[in-house]
Design an enzyme around this catalytic site. Structure first.
Site, short mmCIF file in Angstrom:
data_model
loop_
_atom_site.label_atom_id
_atom_site.label_comp_id
_atom_site.label_asym_id
_atom_site.label_seq_id
_atom_site.Cartn_x
_atom_site.Cartn_y
_atom_site.Cartn_z
N CYS A 1 71.59 50.84 -17.24
CA CYS A 1 70.79 52.48 -17.15
C CYS A 1 71.96 53.59 -16.66
CB CYS A 1 69.84 51.92 -15.72
SG CYS A 1 69.97 50.24 -14.78
N HIS B 1 68.55 57.42 -10.42
CA HIS B 1 69.81 56.82 -10.38
C HIS B 1 71.10 57.79 -9.83
CE1 HIS B 1 69.00 52.83 -10.92
NE2 HIS B 1 68.89 52.54 -11.84
N1 LIG Z 1 63.58 49.56 -15.01
C1 LIG Z 1 64.74 50.06 -15.19
O1 LIG Z 1 65.03 51.16 -14.76
C2 LIG Z 1 65.77 49.33 -16.58
C3 LIG Z 1 65.78 50.28 -17.41
C4 LIG Z 1 67.06 49.20 -17.84
C5 LIG Z 1 66.54 48.19 -18.34
N2 LIG Z 1 65.92 47.29 -17.53
C6 LIG Z 1 65.46 46.32 -18.37
O2 LIG Z 1 64.14 46.48 -18.43
C7 LIG Z 1 62.84 45.26 -18.65
C8 LIG Z 1 61.73 45.47 -18.38
O3 LIG Z 1 61.92 46.53 -16.98
P1 LIG Z 1 60.68 46.59 -16.21
O4 LIG Z 1 61.31 48.22 -14.82
O5 LIG Z 1 59.94 47.70 -16.76
O6 LIG Z 1 60.37 45.60 -15.76
P2 LIG Z 1 58.94 45.81 -14.72
O7 LIG Z 1 57.74 47.01 -14.57
O8 LIG Z 1 58.49 44.70 -14.40
O9 LIG Z 1 57.84 45.48 -16.40
C9 LIG Z 1 57.93 43.57 -17.17
C10 LIG Z 1 57.33 43.82 -18.04
O10 LIG Z 1 57.49 42.74 -19.49
C11 LIG Z 1 56.56 42.38 -19.14
N3 LIG Z 1 57.00 40.47 -18.90
C12 LIG Z 1 57.58 39.72 -18.11
N4 LIG Z 1 57.48 38.45 -18.44
C13 LIG Z 1 57.06 38.42 -19.86
C14 LIG Z 1 57.40 37.57 -20.57
N5 LIG Z 1 57.56 36.06 -20.44
N6 LIG Z 1 56.74 38.03 -21.88
C15 LIG Z 1 56.11 38.65 -22.32
N7 LIG Z 1 56.09 39.51 -21.71
C16 LIG Z 1 56.94 39.95 -20.14
C17 LIG Z 1 55.35 42.50 -18.60
O11 LIG Z 1 54.14 42.21 -18.62
P3 LIG Z 1 53.49 41.44 -17.53
O12 LIG Z 1 53.05 42.91 -17.30
O13 LIG Z 1 52.05 41.09 -18.71
O14 LIG Z 1 53.14 40.59 -16.40
C18 LIG Z 1 55.84 43.94 -18.45
O15 LIG Z 1 55.29 45.11 -19.42
C19 LIG Z 1 64.60 44.20 -17.89
O16 LIG Z 1 64.37 43.13 -18.55
C20 LIG Z 1 65.59 45.55 -17.39
O17 LIG Z 1 66.33 44.57 -16.57
C21 LIG Z 1 65.03 48.38 -16.61
#
Ligand SMILES: NC(=O)c1ccc[n+]([C@@H]2O[C@H](COP(=O)([O-])OP(=O)(O)OC[C@H]3O[C@@H](n4cnc5c(N)ncnc54)[C@H](OP(=O)(O)O)[C@@H]3O)[C@@H](O)[C@H]2O)c1
Length: 347
Positions: free
Chosen positions: A137, A252
């Site tokens: 990001c 950010h």
């Molecule tokens: N946040 C950012 O700014 C950002 C930026 C770039 C990349 N990312 C990447 O994007 C990904 C998600 O981030 P987020 O910020 O959206 O996190 P988040 O709000 O914690 O959401 C995580 C998502 O993944 C699902 N999940 C977790 N473990 C799982 C599994 N074992 N199998 C299937 N689904 C699963 C969760 O489902 P449940 O609701 O069922 O738990 C939820 O839908 C991460 O890898 C992160 O590094 C995030």
């Protein structure tokens, strides 16, 4: 309404649909009118059966371990690195093209790492791995500016300090910042039981994001170097970073120092940055204007301010950038990759 019967429109799955990136992706699909002929929302078994709405239609969330990827042409993954390592190979083996938001495939030589404003040409053909990786990001807004500077002046070195919001750790990061902030005001004598941030992020800044490496840098800092080199196609690009978590909910920021090959004139620099796609320069008219995460209006732009050429060395300058990590840094970049794939018919 972007649910269409056109057989050329892709069948789409969003894995991680209940998360912060997944929610943002759904909002952007609606806002940008991405055309799809079927939509599937996928998460962990914890969320199976809950409902989410896309374009006014309610869809049940399906558990990834029971999901059939052969029913999908395009799968967005934002469910964490472990889930991507486990399920992306199953999705590509079933014929889907994957746009992955995690670190799992970013440095894989058979997987393009794409910021459409910088290296969309990587999408001219379907990648060998079946995966297109979405960069980190903080890397995405940085390389969008570095590209313009490299083309006009040539980059000798970039030194970056990031100021990264709690939403970089998704919904759990935001909840913990809010709860810990409330608790430290209400009960300052009690230690809050942090899980996401150590030490607590409430009224604090933490100069460590992701794990430490033997080099003394963190993985987040290494990602910014390696990913910038791969996206810009400059293997020896010198980018060095200190990544800092700050108690901001979303958005950010980065303080960026760039040393160039050629002499830089501030007026030309500002015009060059302002001419880049989807970049807003706030101090174009007045050097007193600057963006902040709380005040930027258009979350789909990279916001720039504090552009200052070094008075002692006209081959070096500072700038300040602010970019929404959930849109620019994740979901918007992923959608723009999808739009490019659809336009090129490479799905
Ligand atoms: N946040 C950012 O700014 C950002 C930026 C770039 C990349 N990312 C990447 O994007 C990904 C998600 O981030 P987020 O910020 O959206 O996190 P988040 O709000 O914690 O959401 C995580 C998502 O993944 C699902 N999940 C977790 N473990 C799982 C599994 N074992 N199998 C299937 N689904 C699963 C969760 O489902 P449940 O609701 O069922 O738990 C939820 O839908 C991460 O890898 C992160 O590094 C995030």
């Amino acid at each position: 309404m972007t649910l269409v019967t056109d057989p050329k429109a892709p069948r789409v799955a969003i894995v991680g649909a209940t998360g912060a990136v997944g929610n943002t992706l759904i909002g952007l699909i609606e806002q940008r009118g991405l055309r799809y002929r079927d939509m599937r929302l996928v998460a962990s078994a914890r969320s199976a059966g809950t409902e989410l709405t896309v374009d006014g239609v309610a869809y049940p969330v399906q558990a990834v371990d029971e999901f059939d990827f052969s029913e999908v042409d395009l799968a967005f993954f934002s469910a964490g690195t472990e889930a991507s390592e486990k399920w992306v190979p199953k999705a590509t083996a079933a014929g889907a093209v994957v746009i992955d938001n995690t670190i799992a495939y970013r440095m894989d030589p058979d997987t393009p790492l794409v910021v459409p404003q910088v290296n969309a040409h990587e999408l001219d053909r379907r990648p060998k791995s079946g995966v297109i990786a979405n960069p980190n990001c903080s890397t995405i807004p940085l390389v969008r500016l570095l590209k313009g500077v490299e083309e006009r002046w040539g980059i000798r070195q970039a030194v970056v300090s990031t100021y990264q919001a709690a939403s970089g750790l998704g919904h759990p990061g935001v909840e913990e910042l809010q709860d810990a902030s409330r608790a430290s005001l209400d009960h300052p004598e009690e230690a809050y039981p942090n899980k996401e941030f150590t030490p607590s992020l409430a009224f604090n800044v933490i100069p460590k994001i992701d794990r430490f490496l033997d080099s003394g840098f963190t993985l987040e800092e290494q990602k910014m170097l390696q990913e910038s080199r791969k996206i810009l196609g400059i293997p020896h690009l010198d980018v060095t970073t200190t990544c800092v978590r700050v108690p901001v909910v979303n958005g950010h920021s980065e303080a960026v120092w760039i040393e160039t090959q050629g002499v830089v004139d501030r007026t030309e620099l500002v015009e060059t940055l302002a001419a880049l796609p989807e970049v807003t320069v706030h101090d174009r008219e007045s050097p007193r204007e600057f963006p902040t995460p709380a005040t930027i209006d258009d979350r789909d732009q990279v916001h720039v301010g504090r552009v200052r050429v070094n008075p002692n060395n006209p081959r070096a300058f500072w700038l300040w950038l602010v970019a929404d990590n959930l849109t620019i840094g994740a979901a918007l970049n992923a959608i723009q990759i999808a739009e490019e794939l659809i336009a090129r018919e490479t799905l």
